[in-house]
Design a protein around this motif. Structure first.
Motif, PDB file in Angstrom:
ATOM      1  N   TRP A  22       0.813  -1.225   0.000  1.00 47.41           N
ATOM      2  CA  TRP A  22       0.000   0.000   0.000  1.00 47.41           C
ATOM      3  C   TRP A  22       0.842   1.268   0.000  1.00 47.41           C
ATOM      4  O   TRP A  22       0.318   2.369   0.038  1.00 47.41           O
ATOM      5  CB  TRP A  22      -0.880   0.045   1.264  1.00 47.41           C
ATOM      6  CG  TRP A  22      -1.858  -1.056   1.408  1.00 47.41           C
ATOM      7  CD1 TRP A  22      -1.922  -2.209   0.697  1.00 47.41           C
ATOM      8  CD2 TRP A  22      -2.937  -1.114   2.335  1.00 47.41           C
ATOM      9  NE1 TRP A  22      -2.952  -2.996   1.126  1.00 47.41           N
ATOM     10  CE2 TRP A  22      -3.602  -2.343   2.138  1.00 47.41           C
ATOM     11  CE3 TRP A  22      -3.414  -0.251   3.327  1.00 47.41           C
ATOM     12  CZ2 TRP A  22      -4.714  -2.732   2.898  1.00 47.41           C
ATOM     13  CZ3 TRP A  22      -4.511  -0.635   4.071  1.00 47.41           C
ATOM     14  CH2 TRP A  22      -5.154  -1.862   3.850  1.00 47.41           C
ATOM     15  N   SER A  24       2.541   3.197  -1.821  1.00 47.12           N
ATOM     16  CA  SER A  24       2.483   4.376  -2.692  1.00 47.12           C
ATOM     17  C   SER A  24       1.220   5.197  -2.406  1.00 47.12           C
ATOM     18  O   SER A  24       1.128   6.347  -2.820  1.00 47.12           O
ATOM     19  CB  SER A  24       2.576   3.985  -4.165  1.00 47.12           C
ATOM     20  OG  SER A  24       1.709   2.928  -4.441  1.00 47.12           O
ATOM     21  N   ALA A  25       0.268   4.623  -1.660  1.00 51.29           N
ATOM     22  CA  ALA A  25      -0.913   5.398  -1.256  1.00 51.29           C
ATOM     23  C   ALA A  25      -0.776   5.900   0.175  1.00 51.29           C
ATOM     24  O   ALA A  25      -1.147   7.032   0.490  1.00 51.29           O
ATOM     25  CB  ALA A  25      -2.165   4.525  -1.352  1.00 51.29           C
ATOM     26  N   LEU A  88      -7.726   7.316   4.462  1.00 48.24           N
ATOM     27  CA  LEU A  88      -7.514   7.637   3.040  1.00 48.24           C
ATOM     28  C   LEU A  88      -8.792   8.191   2.424  1.00 48.24           C
ATOM     29  O   LEU A  88      -8.772   9.151   1.659  1.00 48.24           O
ATOM     30  CB  LEU A  88      -7.082   6.379   2.285  1.00 48.24           C
ATOM     31  CG  LEU A  88      -5.596   6.025   2.349  1.00 48.24           C
ATOM     32  CD1 LEU A  88      -5.347   4.659   1.736  1.00 48.24           C
ATOM     33  CD2 LEU A  88      -4.752   7.083   1.636  1.00 48.24           C
ATOM     34  N   ARG A  96      -6.338  13.792  -2.330  1.00 45.65           N
ATOM     35  CA  ARG A  96      -6.041  12.369  -2.222  1.00 45.65           C
ATOM     36  C   ARG A  96      -4.660  12.059  -2.828  1.00 45.65           C
ATOM     37  O   ARG A  96      -4.286  12.620  -3.851  1.00 45.65           O
ATOM     38  CB  ARG A  96      -7.115  11.574  -2.976  1.00 45.65           C
ATOM     39  CG  ARG A  96      -7.141  10.102  -2.558  1.00 45.65           C
ATOM     40  CD  ARG A  96      -7.636   9.216  -3.656  1.00 45.65           C
ATOM     41  NE  ARG A  96      -8.948   9.513  -4.162  1.00 45.65           N
ATOM     42  CZ  ARG A  96     -10.053   8.867  -3.790  1.00 45.65           C
ATOM     43  NH1 ARG A  96      -9.998   7.957  -2.868  1.00 45.65           N
ATOM     44  NH2 ARG A  96     -11.199   9.163  -4.349  1.00 45.65           N
ATOM     45  N   PRO A  97      -3.864  11.200  -2.177  1.00 44.64           N
ATOM     46  CA  PRO A  97      -2.554  10.874  -2.766  1.00 44.64           C
ATOM     47  C   PRO A  97      -2.733  10.362  -4.187  1.00 44.64           C
ATOM     48  O   PRO A  97      -3.609   9.524  -4.437  1.00 44.64           O
ATOM     49  CB  PRO A  97      -2.028   9.746  -1.862  1.00 44.64           C
ATOM     50  CG  PRO A  97      -2.836   9.811  -0.627  1.00 44.64           C
ATOM     51  CD  PRO A  97      -4.136  10.439  -0.967  1.00 44.64           C
ATOM     52  N   ALA A  99      -1.326   8.294  -6.047  1.00 49.57           N
ATOM     53  CA  ALA A  99      -1.219   6.851  -6.321  1.00 49.57           C
ATOM     54  C   ALA A  99      -2.383   6.056  -5.748  1.00 49.57           C
ATOM     55  O   ALA A  99      -2.492   4.858  -5.977  1.00 49.57           O
ATOM     56  CB  ALA A  99       0.089   6.327  -5.744  1.00 49.57           C
ATOM     57  N   CYS A 100      -3.242   6.745  -5.002  1.00 50.77           N
ATOM     58  CA  CYS A 100      -4.348   6.007  -4.369  1.00 50.77           C
ATOM     59  C   CYS A 100      -5.553   5.976  -5.315  1.00 50.77           C
ATOM     60  O   CYS A 100      -6.123   7.018  -5.651  1.00 50.77           O
ATOM     61  CB  CYS A 100      -4.723   6.698  -3.064  1.00 50.77           C
ATOM     62  SG  CYS A 100      -6.062   5.854  -2.210  1.00 50.77           S
ATOM     63  N   LEU A 140      -6.203  -1.765  -2.733  1.00 51.33           N
ATOM     64  CA  LEU A 140      -4.898  -1.265  -2.273  1.00 51.33           C
ATOM     65  C   LEU A 140      -3.801  -2.320  -2.436  1.00 51.33           C
ATOM     66  O   LEU A 140      -2.657  -1.986  -2.748  1.00 51.33           O
ATOM     67  CB  LEU A 140      -4.994  -0.801  -0.814  1.00 51.33           C
ATOM     68  CG  LEU A 140      -5.800   0.486  -0.608  1.00 51.33           C
ATOM     69  CD1 LEU A 140      -6.111   0.711   0.863  1.00 51.33           C
ATOM     70  CD2 LEU A 140      -5.054   1.701  -1.162  1.00 51.33           C
ATOM     71  N   ILE A 143      -2.354  -2.009  -6.027  1.00 52.19           N
ATOM     72  CA  ILE A 143      -1.977  -0.745  -6.687  1.00 52.19           C
ATOM     73  C   ILE A 143      -0.566  -0.799  -7.262  1.00 52.19           C
ATOM     74  O   ILE A 143      -0.224  -0.038  -8.139  1.00 52.19           O
ATOM     75  CB  ILE A 143      -2.118   0.522  -5.790  1.00 52.19           C
ATOM     76  CG1 ILE A 143      -1.452   0.331  -4.451  1.00 52.19           C
ATOM     77  CG2 ILE A 143      -3.539   0.971  -5.675  1.00 52.19           C
ATOM     78  CD1 ILE A 143      -1.577   1.544  -3.533  1.00 52.19           C
TER      79      ILE A 143
END
Ligand SMILES: Cc1cc2nc3c(=O)[nH]c(=O)nc-3n(C[C@H](O)[C@H](O)[C@H](O)COP(=O)(O)OP(=O)(O)OC[C@H]3O[C@@H](n4cnc5c(N)ncnc54)[C@H](O)[C@@H]3O)c2cc1C
Length: 612
Positions: A22, A24-25, A88, A96-97, A99-100, A140, A143
């Protein structure tokens, strides 16, 4: 502040590794507030207990100490994962990030539009109830994989589910790149089964590492491998007690910005008792006594902890008081840095106090605690409740205390109560992750330490409590304490032995006068401006002079106490000046003597007229 670029933060692998898919998020950092080097940062972020979960939103520019998202002591992995997902989802669309992926459910109509159409990737659809987290966890989990997109849909559109042949939830429906589709067949409808099935699909592979913004990993070199110190397990080491006290006063308590109410009362009582019962070096005992007198005479109901720290660090340069500012675990050293250490020393400290109270009952006279056989236990109970960073430990201890502490009627019973409860904890933790493989959790004292403590009745083990009491009274008293590895002046031979050995182990030259930390401490001591005390005085308006006077009176009193000669008090500086003046005046007298002798000889030669 960039949470991830600070090199002093050790990132432990536990959570990090479990959530690595997870990252990258949401990145996981683990800060060990039990490590002394992290104390400042833990204090800054107000971390009082562990585990504490702090969440930092993406793209936050201003300094923040993070959100205590869903506070509580639940450290079950399942709960932590769900909290992270909630966090998140609590981001706005813009913040929001990147990558998420979207975690919200899509409409069933959107899925139907994907059927029978070619696509560059697989699309997996997790069908689930609104309260389920499985879909979001699988999203997630994948991802970091390419050639697959995971979506979730709720089970509200029954007709649609029927059309797809879905009879139970959660289920996973897969649309292949060529447009064909069907339910996937797995043994158990669990997140791990769904995720590993999807990761193993042909063509689905991990994205290149260079494509992922990975967090900095823990600097392996930062974990200092300390030289092993040989020790005798039948002995009690002052280095453990002093290191424990140092950690308690400068690290554990120092995470509290101010002490007031029940916390302040607990701290005052703790200091009163330890000042009377600590069987240590004179400078340490004096420091504790000074602290106690200062606390008693300070008419404040709220004290900033910095002020206490200033006294512990002897910023006022009171002579003859000192507590080491370095950790040297000996009987409490662990085979790995994260094992044993402080908690071991805390047990030893409180065992020592219960035993000292039992063997020196008069020590507590005039403290208000003299007639209370539970005094050490009750203070330990409150200390653990208010200050011990391990919340779960505190809860367990409180349960034991509630059950039977009130039944303790004598000081000897108090010694045995703590011994018995410590063994209960040992029993509970046997085989636990926190157990050091080199120091297994056993019922203590073991037969090799105290053969007479062990009996057998009808083939069953039983304790001979009279012998246990005798053993404890020997083990936790002065004659069994070794000063090896301490920094104090008592028993300097042993200190030297320990020190030289450690230096040899590290292949270091013999230390001339003091180590780096000592010098730092000395530097601190020379800093006559007491920041915390200034703050205390400034913050407390009308009582400021009283506070200042108290400090000054302590200072003054201590100076008087350092060396008493003919009723006059001399500090170490006074004594040094006396020696210098003594030597200087002797030299002066000698010079004068020779000067006049030479002069009188010359006179004699000049005026001598021999009789003719
Ligand atoms: C009040 C308290 C509650 C705790 N509760 C928990 C908890 O719930 N969960 C958790 O994971 N950790 C808990 N801990 C930490 C845990 O008990 C140990 O301190 C830690 O695991 C380190 O173990 P250790 O091997 O150093 O031995 P420790 O158990 O810390 O013992 C230290 C030393 O005390 C001596 N000793 C051992 N047993 C006895 C005894 N019965 N009587 C007298 N002396 C003894 C031995 O010399 C031993 O080396 C608690 C600590 C404290 C102070």
């Amino acid at each position: 502040m960039d949470l991830w670029s600070d090199p002093v933060r050790p990132f432990l692998c536990f959570y990090e590794c479990l959530f690595s898919d997870w990252e990258s998020a949401i990145r996981i950092g683990v800060l060990d507030c039990g490590e002394e080097e992290n104390y400042e940062i833990c204090k800054e972020y107000g971390i009082l207990y562990y585990p504490t979960f702090r969440y930092f939103k993406a793209f936050t520019k201003q300094f923040t100490t993070g959100e205590n998202y869903k506070a509580g002591s639940d450290r079950e992995l399942q709960t932590v994962r769900q909290m992270m997902i909630d966090f998140l989802q609590n981001h706005s669309q813009e913040s929001r990030p990147p990558a998420c992926p979207p975690l919200e459910p899509i409409q069933s109509s959107e899925i139907a539009s994907l059927f029978d159409k070619n696509s560059p990737h697989y699309t997996a659809i997790v069908v689930e109830s609104s309260s389920s987290y499985v879909g979001r966890e699988v999203i997630l989990d994948l991802i970091q994989y390419e050639n697959i997109v995971v979506k979730r849909v709720l089970n509200s559109d029954k007709a649609f589910l029927e059309k797809l042949g879905i009879t139970s939830i959660p289920s996973c429906y897969l649309i292949y790149p060529n447009g064909s589709h069907g339910l996937i067949n797995i043994l158990k409808p669990l997140r791990s089964f769904f995720s590993s099935y999807l990761k193993s699909l042909p063509g689905v592979k991990r994205k290149l590492v260079s494509q992922l913004p990975l967090p900095k990993k823990q600097n392996e070199e930062s974990t200092e491998i300390k030289a092993w110190k040989e020790f005798d397990k039948a002995k009690l080491y002052m280095a453990d007690l002093e290191s424990g006290l140092h950690y308690l006063l400068r690290v554990e308590l120092a995470t509290h910005k101010t002490l007031e109410g029940a916390e302040l009362k607990t701290f005052k009582d703790f200091v009163t008792v330890i000042a009377k019962l600590f069987p240590g070096h004179q400078p340490v005992v004096k420091l504790l006594e000074t602290l106690q007198e200062w606390l008693v005479s300070l008419p404040l109901d709220k004290i900033p902890y910095d002020a206490i720290l200033d006294l512990v660090n002897n910023k006022m340069r009171i002579s003859g008081i000192f507590l080491t500012n370095r950790v040297r675990w000996v009987g409490c050293q662990g085979s790995r840095p994260e094992l044993r250490g402080y908690t071991c020393a805390l047990w030893k400290l409180f065992h020592t106090l219960t035993v000292q109270a039992a063997v020196r009952p008069k020590a507590l006279i005039n403290t208000g605690f003299e007639d209370n056989p539970q005094v050490v236990l009750q203070i330990m109970r409150r200390y653990i409740q208010h200050f011990f960073a391990c919340k779960a430990c505190a809860q367990h201890f409180e349960e034991m205390a509630k059950e039977s502490m009130d039944a303790v009627r004598t000081l000897d019973e108090a010694v045995l109560w703590l011994w018995e409860k410590h063994n209960v904890v040992n029993d509970r933790l046997a085989g636990d992750l926190s157990e050091d493989p080199k120091f297994l959790k056993v019922q203590w004292p073991t037969p090799d330490l105290c053969p007479d403590c062990h009996d057998e009745i009808k083939g069953l083990h039983s304790w001979n409590k009279a012998q246990v009491l005798q053993f404890l009274k020997h083990h936790y008293t002065n004659e069994n304490i070794l000063y090896k590895y301490t920094e104090g002046q008592v028993n300097s031979n042993e200190i030297e032995v320990g020190d030289v050995k450690e230096r040899k182990d590290k292949n270091l030259p013999k230390k001339p006068s003091g180590n780096k930390e000592d010098k730092l401490l000395d530097q601190n001591m020379l800093d006559s401006k007491s920041k915390g005390l200034d703050k205390l005085i400034a913050n407390n308006g009308p009582v400021k002079d009283r506070g200042k006077n108290t400090v000054e009176s302590v200072l003054h009193k201590d100076t008087k106490q350092s060396v008493s000669f003919l009723g006059i008090g001399f500090s170490n500086i006074d004594m040094s000046l006396c020696v210098v003046l003594y030597v200087a005046s002797s030299l002066f007298l000698m010079i004068m003597y020779f000067f006049f002798r030479m002069r009188s000889k010359r006179w004699k030669v000049r005026y001598y007229r021999p009789a003719v």
